[in-house]
Design a protein around this motif. Structure first.
Motif, PDB file in Angstrom:
ATOM      1  N   LEU A 144      62.238  98.732  31.995  1.00 56.30           N
ATOM      2  CA  LEU A 144      61.461  98.605  33.234  1.00 56.30           C
ATOM      3  C   LEU A 144      61.069  99.986  33.751  1.00 56.30           C
ATOM      4  O   LEU A 144      59.934 100.199  34.186  1.00 56.30           O
ATOM      5  CB  LEU A 144      62.251  97.838  34.300  1.00 56.30           C
ATOM      6  N   ALA A 145      61.985 100.941  33.709  1.00 57.49           N
ATOM      7  CA  ALA A 145      61.691 102.305  34.157  1.00 57.49           C
ATOM      8  C   ALA A 145      60.623 102.947  33.273  1.00 57.49           C
ATOM      9  O   ALA A 145      59.725 103.638  33.770  1.00 57.49           O
ATOM     10  CB  ALA A 145      62.964 103.146  34.152  1.00 57.49           C
ATOM     11  N   ALA A 146      60.698 102.714  31.972  1.00 59.67           N
ATOM     12  CA  ALA A 146      59.707 103.279  31.050  1.00 59.67           C
ATOM     13  C   ALA A 146      58.326 102.681  31.313  1.00 59.67           C
ATOM     14  O   ALA A 146      57.326 103.407  31.335  1.00 59.67           O
ATOM     15  CB  ALA A 146      60.140 103.036  29.600  1.00 59.67           C
ATOM     16  N   ARG A 147      58.284 101.397  31.519  1.00 60.65           N
ATOM     17  CA  ARG A 147      56.997 100.742  31.809  1.00 60.65           C
ATOM     18  C   ARG A 147      56.443 101.206  33.147  1.00 60.65           C
ATOM     19  O   ARG A 147      55.230 101.354  33.298  1.00 60.65           O
ATOM     20  CB  ARG A 147      57.165  99.231  31.767  1.00 60.65           C
ATOM     21  N   ALA A 148      57.322 101.482  34.118  1.00 61.82           N
ATOM     22  CA  ALA A 148      56.887 101.930  35.448  1.00 61.82           C
ATOM     23  C   ALA A 148      56.171 103.281  35.395  1.00 61.82           C
ATOM     24  O   ALA A 148      55.317 103.557  36.242  1.00 61.82           O
ATOM     25  CB  ALA A 148      58.069 102.001  36.399  1.00 61.82           C
ATOM     26  N   VAL A 149      56.516 104.117  34.411  1.00 60.54           N
ATOM     27  CA  VAL A 149      55.829 105.411  34.279  1.00 60.54           C
ATOM     28  C   VAL A 149      54.686 105.355  33.262  1.00 60.54           C
ATOM     29  O   VAL A 149      54.137 106.385  32.891  1.00 60.54           O
ATOM     30  CB  VAL A 149      56.809 106.567  33.941  1.00 60.54           C
TER      31      VAL A 149
END
Length: 186
Positions: free
Chosen positions: A132-137
């Protein structure tokens, strides 16, 4: 195989026991924020044919490792593994962050990964804090997601080149647990 273990609890110990049953290990370095827990981990594996050392910092454990096992709930749900610590060709096994609010891997680890092998690809991609954090950036990960079944059956590969980083992200599933329990009972 030079192994780094981030975490020293039940899951970390179980992963190392399973690995040592199938692979020849050259050395192990363990990091846990609790020095007593690290010492107990080292003592547990002290009788093995390979040295186990206590690392005072996670990057010290990871330096030069072929395989990094992440099996720890990160304090403050912050990443515990960073991309610049990884040697070319390293494999990362991430099993300690399975919920949206949990993190183990810095976004850079996933950016460097040629493949992200997952036991439950949809759940890993949409429900784990690391992804989720990777997709958020803005990292696009779907094309690099490899179902574990495809890797095991030879349909897919984790690396195209020897220096590629491969990540295995596991969340487990109740169905897997029930089937395994049934097999053990039988």
């Amino acid at each position: 195989l030079r192994v780094a273990v981030l975490g020293s609890g039940f899951e970390a110990r179980a992963q190392l026991h399973a690995l040592s049953a199938k692979r020849q290990i050259e050395s192990v370095a363990v990091f846990s924020p609790n020095p007593r827990s690290r010492a107990a981990f080292v003592e547990l594996f002290a009788s093995r044919d390979w040295p186990v050392r206590d690392a005072a910092a996670p990057q010290d454990a990871v330096r030069g490792a072929d395989l990094v096992i992440c099996a720890a709930r990160a304090r403050g749900e912050a990443p515990i593994l960073f991309a610049d610590w990884l040697a070319p060709g390293a494999t990362v096994v991430s099993i300690g962050s399975t919920l949206p609010e949990q993190r183990e891997l810095d976004v850079g680890v996933l950016a460097r990964a040629r493949s992200i092998v997952a036991d439950m690809p949809d759940e890993v991609l949409h429900d784990t804090g690391d992804l989720l954090a990777a997709r958020a950036v803005g990292l696009s990960l779907g094309a690099r997601m490899v179902p574990l079944a495809q890797l095991v059956s030879g349909v897919a590969v984790a690396r195209a080149e020897p220096g590629d980083i491969a990540v295995y992200k596991s969340v487990g599933s109740a169905l897997q647990d029930v089937v395994l329990a049934g097999m053990l009972l039988d």
